[in-house]
Design a protein around this motif. Structure first.
Motif, mmCIF file in Angstrom:
data_model
loop_
_atom_site.group_PDB
_atom_site.id
_atom_site.type_symbol
_atom_site.label_atom_id
_atom_site.label_comp_id
_atom_site.label_asym_id
_atom_site.label_seq_id
_atom_site.Cartn_x
_atom_site.Cartn_y
_atom_site.Cartn_z
ATOM 1 N N UNK A 84 23.753 31.578 48.107
ATOM 2 C CA UNK A 84 23.982 32.288 46.850
ATOM 3 C C UNK A 84 24.724 33.602 47.100
ATOM 4 N N UNK A 85 24.277 34.334 48.120
ATOM 5 C CA UNK A 85 24.947 35.591 48.449
ATOM 6 C C UNK A 85 26.390 35.344 48.871
ATOM 7 N N UNK A 86 26.609 34.281 49.666
ATOM 8 C CA UNK A 86 27.960 33.964 50.102
ATOM 9 C C UNK A 86 28.841 33.580 48.919
ATOM 10 N N UNK A 87 28.289 32.825 47.958
ATOM 11 C CA UNK A 87 29.050 32.426 46.766
ATOM 12 C C UNK A 87 29.500 33.647 45.975
ATOM 13 N N UNK A 88 28.579 34.583 45.736
ATOM 14 C CA UNK A 88 28.921 35.777 44.988
ATOM 15 C C UNK A 88 29.916 36.646 45.749
ATOM 16 N N UNK A 89 29.708 36.732 47.064
ATOM 17 C CA UNK A 89 30.613 37.530 47.887
ATOM 18 C C UNK A 89 32.024 36.957 47.849
ATOM 19 N N UNK A 90 32.130 35.640 48.042
ATOM 20 C CA UNK A 90 33.449 34.998 48.054
ATOM 21 C C UNK A 90 34.075 34.991 46.663
ATOM 22 N N UNK A 91 33.237 34.799 45.621
ATOM 23 C CA UNK A 91 33.777 34.810 44.260
ATOM 24 C C UNK A 91 34.322 36.192 43.908
ATOM 25 N N UNK A 92 33.584 37.233 44.300
ATOM 26 C CA UNK A 92 34.044 38.593 44.038
ATOM 27 C C UNK A 92 35.341 38.888 44.791
ATOM 28 N N UNK A 93 35.363 38.486 46.071
ATOM 29 C CA UNK A 93 36.559 38.745 46.871
ATOM 30 C C UNK A 93 37.747 37.933 46.344
ATOM 31 N N UNK A 94 37.479 36.681 45.944
ATOM 32 C CA UNK A 94 38.551 35.864 45.387
ATOM 33 C C UNK A 94 39.086 36.475 44.097
ATOM 34 N N UNK A 95 38.162 36.978 43.257
ATOM 35 C CA UNK A 95 38.594 37.623 42.026
ATOM 36 C C UNK A 95 39.441 38.856 42.292
ATOM 37 N N UNK A 96 39.011 39.651 43.264
ATOM 38 C CA UNK A 96 39.790 40.847 43.607
ATOM 39 C C UNK A 96 41.146 40.482 44.187
ATOM 40 N N UNK A 97 41.187 39.425 45.006
ATOM 41 C CA UNK A 97 42.464 38.982 45.551
ATOM 42 C C UNK A 97 43.390 38.481 44.447
ATOM 43 N N UNK A 98 42.819 37.724 43.497
ATOM 44 C CA UNK A 98 43.631 37.227 42.387
ATOM 45 C C UNK A 98 44.159 38.393 41.550
ATOM 46 N N UNK A 99 43.299 39.392 41.310
ATOM 47 C CA UNK A 99 43.747 40.575 40.578
ATOM 48 C C UNK A 99 44.832 41.316 41.344
ATOM 49 N N UNK A 100 44.677 41.371 42.667
ATOM 50 C CA UNK A 100 45.701 42.024 43.494
ATOM 51 C C UNK A 100 47.027 41.276 43.405
ATOM 52 N N UNK A 101 46.957 39.937 43.389
ATOM 53 C CA UNK A 101 48.180 39.148 43.262
ATOM 54 C C UNK A 101 48.871 39.464 41.948
ATOM 55 N N UNK A 102 48.081 39.548 40.868
ATOM 56 C CA UNK A 102 48.656 39.920 39.571
ATOM 57 C C UNK A 102 49.295 41.304 39.631
ATOM 58 N N UNK A 103 48.590 42.244 40.261
ATOM 59 C CA UNK A 103 49.127 43.600 40.379
ATOM 60 C C UNK A 103 50.434 43.609 41.161
ATOM 61 N N UNK A 104 50.468 42.835 42.244
ATOM 62 C CA UNK A 104 51.685 42.799 43.058
ATOM 63 C C UNK A 104 52.830 42.107 42.310
ATOM 64 N N UNK A 105 52.500 41.084 41.538
ATOM 65 C CA UNK A 105 53.549 40.457 40.723
ATOM 66 C C UNK A 105 54.098 41.435 39.690
ATOM 67 N N UNK A 106 53.177 42.159 39.051
ATOM 68 C CA UNK A 106 53.609 43.153 38.070
ATOM 69 C C UNK A 106 54.424 44.237 38.733
ATOM 70 N N UNK A 107 54.003 44.650 39.929
ATOM 71 C CA UNK A 107 54.755 45.663 40.654
ATOM 72 C C UNK A 107 56.134 45.143 41.031
#
Length: 287
Positions: A190-213
């Motif tokens: 459960x902890x690993x799922x939340x950790x990976x989901x959070x990191x995946x979400x942040x990475x996806x947000x970063x990808x959006x930010x980099x595309x916008x940039x």
């Protein structure tokens, strides 16, 4: 970024000015060291109490900038986590729509067919008015925000790489021999799922930010090329004007050199001028 300490924060707060760059720079530094949030708040509050009335507003500007940045990052992460859950069918779509409405404050947009999206893209491409080129300060802010991106979070990446093999490989489940071991592994999963989901979400947000940039940089470079072309045209125009003025100066000097020098002619006012005789005697009535 520089290491965090109470003394460093106190020094930065003492040097804080009410300029946008000063506030944003310190705001990003605080967000980068958000794991020290409790200490940050305490130091900020103590310095706020000691600050002069004229500087208290600057402290509030700083707090507002930190909060606004953190809220934007949290919303992006939540949205990405919900998207990942939907793609992987972790929960039913109705539940995810309700979560999106509660957490993000808006209903999730209905997916449209590719043809509609393509038409929208064509409409945008056919617009005559170009997008407003970004300001240099916007680019600097966007680049600074990427310093806190997920891909640069070495501590979180280390936690992920340190996850035990049991939470990643189903073939190892046969090692579980009793309920206690199973419950312990369940908590780890459960902890690993939340950790990976959070990191995946942040990475996806970063990808959006980099595309916008990337889009922003494209607009910026386009505006710079346009400005460069205009300046090159002006340069050529002024070069032609300079050539014409230079030619006028050259011709004027040549013309002046061909004019007679009046200083070497005899004076017509300084002495008696003897006119030549015409050979005719003038009548003298007294003779």
């Amino acid at each position: 970024m520089s290491a965090f300490s109470e003394a460093a924060l106190e020094k930065k707060l003492s040097e804080l000015s009410n300029s946008q760059q000063s506030v944003q720079t310190l705001s990003l530094w605080l967000i980068h060291h958000r794991k020290h949030s409790k200490t940050i708040v305490n130091v900020w509050f103590n310095e706020l109490k000691k600050a002069k009335v004229s500087r208290k507003l600057t402290f509030l500007y700083l707090a507002n900038d930190v909060i606004q940045n953190r809220v934007r990052c949290t919303i992006k992460s939540l949205g990405r986590v919900l998207s990942i859950w939907q793609e992987r069918a972790v929960y039913e779509n109705n539940l995810l729509d309700q979560l999106s409405h509660v957490l993000l404050g808006e209903k999730k947009a209905k997916k449209r067919p590719y043809e509609e999206i393509q038409l929208d893209d064509q409409d945008l491409a056919s617009q005559s008015s170009p997008a407003e080129p970004p300001q240099t300060a916007e680019l600097i802010r966007a680049l600074q925000e990427l310093e806190n991106a997920a891909s640069g979070d070495s501590a979180l990446r280390q936690r992920i790489s340190s996850l035990p093999a049991e939470v990643q490989d189903t073939s190892l489940l046969h090692r579980i021999t009793d309920k206690e071991q199973g419950e312990r592994l369940s908590r780890l999963v459960e902890e690993a799922c939340m950790l990976l989901a959070d990191f995946s979400g942040r990475l996806a947000a970063e990808i959006d930010d980099r595309r916008q940039l990337t889009r922003t940089l494209t607009l910026f470079l386009h505006s710079q090329r346009h400005g460069l072309a205009q300046n090159e045209q002006k340069l050529e125009e002024y070069k032609r004007k300079l050539a014409r003025v230079t030619q006028v100066r050259k011709d004027l000097r040549s013309h002046l050199s061909n004019l007679p020098d009046l200083s070497v002619l005899p004076s017509v006012t300084g002495g008696h001028l003897h006119l030549p005789s015409s050979g005719v005697e003038l009548y003298d009535p007294t003779a």
